[in-house]
Design an enzyme around this catalytic site. Structure first.
Site, PDB file in Angstrom:
ATOM      1  N   TYR A  90     -61.598 -37.402  18.548  1.00 19.39           N
ATOM      2  CA  TYR A  90     -61.511 -38.290  19.705  1.00 19.39           C
ATOM      3  C   TYR A  90     -62.506 -39.434  19.536  1.00 19.39           C
ATOM      4  O   TYR A  90     -63.498 -39.307  18.827  1.00 19.39           O
ATOM      5  CB  TYR A  90     -61.821 -37.506  20.978  1.00 19.39           C
ATOM      6  N   CYS A 126     -70.207 -14.943  14.805  1.00 12.83           N
ATOM      7  CA  CYS A 126     -70.094 -14.690  16.247  1.00 12.83           C
ATOM      8  C   CYS A 126     -70.706 -13.332  16.567  1.00 12.83           C
ATOM      9  O   CYS A 126     -70.947 -12.523  15.678  1.00 12.83           O
ATOM     10  CB  CYS A 126     -68.620 -14.675  16.666  1.00 12.83           C
ATOM     11  N   CYS A 154     -62.913 -12.371  18.205  1.00 13.44           N
ATOM     12  CA  CYS A 154     -61.667 -12.368  18.971  1.00 13.44           C
ATOM     13  C   CYS A 154     -60.512 -12.300  17.975  1.00 13.44           C
ATOM     14  O   CYS A 154     -60.466 -13.088  17.026  1.00 13.44           O
ATOM     15  CB  CYS A 154     -61.525 -13.647  19.786  1.00 13.44           C
ATOM     16  N   CYS A 208     -58.630 -15.614  17.019  1.00 15.10           N
ATOM     17  CA  CYS A 208     -59.517 -16.737  16.703  1.00 15.10           C
ATOM     18  C   CYS A 208     -58.774 -17.907  16.073  1.00 15.10           C
ATOM     19  O   CYS A 208     -58.076 -17.753  15.072  1.00 15.10           O
ATOM     20  CB  CYS A 208     -60.620 -16.282  15.750  1.00 15.10           C
ATOM     21  N   ARG A 243     -60.133 -20.349  14.554  1.00 14.87           N
ATOM     22  CA  ARG A 243     -60.806 -20.770  13.321  1.00 14.87           C
ATOM     23  C   ARG A 243     -61.025 -19.616  12.354  1.00 14.87           C
ATOM     24  O   ARG A 243     -62.000 -19.599  11.612  1.00 14.87           O
ATOM     25  CB  ARG A 243     -62.145 -21.431  13.657  1.00 14.87           C
TER      26      ARG A 243
HETATM   27  C1  LIG Z   1     -61.771 -29.740  22.372  1.00  8.32           C
HETATM   28  C2  LIG Z   1     -62.331 -30.693  21.457  1.00  8.32           C
HETATM   29  C3  LIG Z   1     -63.248 -31.651  21.885  1.00  8.32           C
HETATM   30  C4  LIG Z   1     -63.690 -31.761  23.330  1.00  8.32           C
HETATM   31  O1  LIG Z   1     -62.604 -32.090  24.127  1.00  8.32           O
HETATM   32  P1  LIG Z   1     -62.817 -32.334  25.686  1.00  8.32           P
HETATM   33  O2  LIG Z   1     -61.425 -32.527  26.206  1.00  8.32           O
HETATM   34  O3  LIG Z   1     -63.666 -33.538  25.798  1.00  8.32           O
HETATM   35  O4  LIG Z   1     -63.481 -31.117  26.235  1.00  8.32           O
HETATM   36  C5  LIG Z   1     -63.745 -32.543  20.969  1.00  8.32           C
HETATM   37  N1  LIG Z   1     -63.358 -32.511  19.688  1.00  8.32           N
HETATM   38  C6  LIG Z   1     -62.457 -31.611  19.237  1.00  8.32           C
HETATM   39  C7  LIG Z   1     -62.040 -31.653  17.818  1.00  8.32           C
HETATM   40  C8  LIG Z   1     -61.921 -30.665  20.101  1.00  8.32           C
HETATM   41  O5  LIG Z   1     -61.039 -29.762  19.653  1.00  8.32           O
END
Ligand SMILES: *Cc1c(COP(=O)(O)O)cnc(C)c1O
Length: 427
Positions: free
Chosen positions: A99, A111, A115, A118, A120
């Protein structure tokens, strides 16, 4: 018992073998098969969390989350190793920059317990795949040199499993970066190992405000008196708490169980943040539900209980699409005069649109002018840019090529040349 309350003891006495587990629960043949399978995803369960399992009920929601069964070994057609395509968004090992203004920083692969679903599992649990000092240096260096990052989310693995001094050092160095406004920790330690949330740990964490924490609770049974104490310590330290739950068949795919969970979370000052659709990851096939189950859960929560208790239901889109909210439809129709909306009871009403709306003027708005100059989101402006008229279209991959087949043809060209769109630019 004193050692029971000692988190070191809890970690050192985790259960993972058929012999150990059969002393506390009556293992079914399917569980024995899951536990005996070679190369299965790591098993480790703190004695505390194991004590919450129903020894006689294989459908126990606690047990299903941590004991493998034969079903876990069965591949399903849509599964992927890295279903969220995190590796593709990784500028340096352990950092996922998807993002525009925030990064996910994976600080450990370990961890307190594992889970079964998971997301990952490709890297989590492997004792030989740890992040090194050099990896941390590279991660922090990237963040320090990327001014658009204002939010760093520490995850893993579980950050609260790190040696306290190492975690403190990472937080201090991140806090020292001027453009990093927000620190966040994603952790299931308060649930798997509430003993770890000591006054000393909380004192350390509170130095780094604004620091937020998301915990991970899936079923009301997980909110024991011990967990409630841990959550209260964190909340008392001014750490805003959220919860990320995963929608899991046989655990919480029930509107009434979810209602009980979210109400109990809010009583503990934890705001339900996300409800995740189960990822397309190997081992999680038998936990997946149809998306309709999640929509039905949201339908049964919104309006029926406090808005504070209603999480955003999301699909973390395969191939790196990120989190996409999924909602029941509340907007039924619209005309220039009215929008028609329905509420949780099925009551339908008309909201009159204003006759005169003095439009917001982006040309005289400082925030809009700044946004227009800001290259931060280049290529990620999305539908918001279409709404502002900055882009005429968003084209799927190969679109331009497909439409160049007929050089003389006239087709409704978008207002912005395709070439510049494919470079990700909008101007
Ligand atoms: C979930 C996530 C975030 C945070 O997302 P928000 O919607 O801001 O909580 C940031 N980077 C990655 C790669 C994610 O998977």
């Amino acid at each position: 018992m004193e050692e029971w309350d000692d988190w070191h003891w809890q970690l050192a006495h985790r259960l993972n073998t058929i012999e150990e587990l059969s002393q506390v629960i009556h293992l079914t043949p399917a569980e024995v098969e899951g536990l005996a399978a070679p190369h299965r995803f790591r098993v480790d369960i703190t004695p505390y969390f194991a004590s919450l399992m129903d020894p006689d009920d294989p459908k126990c929601p606690i047990r299903r989350q941590v004991i493998p069964t034969a079903q876990e070994l069965v591949p399903f057609p849509a599964e992927m190793t890295d279903s969220l395509a995190e590796e593709a968004d990784s500028p340096v090992p352990g950092l996922v920059h998807r993002y525009p203004d925030r990064v996910l920083m994976l600080v450990t692969t370990q961890c307190a317990s594992y889970c079964r679903y998971c997301t990952r599992s490709r890297l989590v649990g492997d004792p030989n795949a740890q992040f090194s000092r050099k990896d941390y240096e590279a991660q922090i260096d990237y963040i320090a040199h990327t001014p658009s990052i204002r939010d760093v989310l520490l995850s893993g693995g579980d950050p609260l499993i790190l040696p306290q001094r190492l975690l403190e050092d990472l937080l201090r160095r991140l806090r020292a970066i001027p453009h990093v406004e927000l620190l966040r920790i994603g952790s299931r330690v308060p649930v798997f190992l509430p003993q770890r949330i000591t006054p000393d740990l909380v004192e350390m964490l509170r130095q780094f405000h604004p620091l937020w924490m998301n915990v991970h609770v899936n079923h009301p049974k997980e909110l024991t008196p011990e967990v409630e104490v841990a959550l209260a310590r964190l909340a008392d330290a001014g750490i805003p708490l959220g919860c990320q739950s995963v929608l899991l068949a046989g655990v919480n795919d029930c509107p009434n169980v979810m209602k009980e969970l979210v109400r109990k979370l809010v009583r503990n000052r934890v705001r339900p943040y996300y409800l995740y659709q189960c990822d397309l990851v190997h081992g999680a096939g038998h936990f997946r539900t149809p998306v309709s189950v999640g929509i039905q859960i949201i339908e049964s929560l919104r309006g029926h209980t406090s808005g504070l208790a209603v999480p955003t239901y999301v699909i973390d889109a395969p191939h790196g699409g990120g989190k996409i909210p999924i909602l029941p439809n509340y907007l039924l129709s619209q005309s220039p005069d009215y929008v028609v909306v329905r509420n949780y009871e099925g009551f339908i009403s008309a909201y009159a649109q204003p006759e005169h709306y003095e439009r917001h003027d982006p040309s005289t708005c400082a925030a809009c002018r700044k946004q227009a100059l800001d290259a931060r989101e280049a290529g990620q402006e999305g539908v918001a840019a279409l709404l502002r008229g900055e882009r005429g279209a968003i084209a799927p991959e190969g679109f331009a090529l497909a439409h160049r087949r007929f050089p003389g043809a006239v087709w409704p060209a978008p207002s912005i040349p395709i070439e510049s769109m494919e470079r990700g630019g909008g101007e």
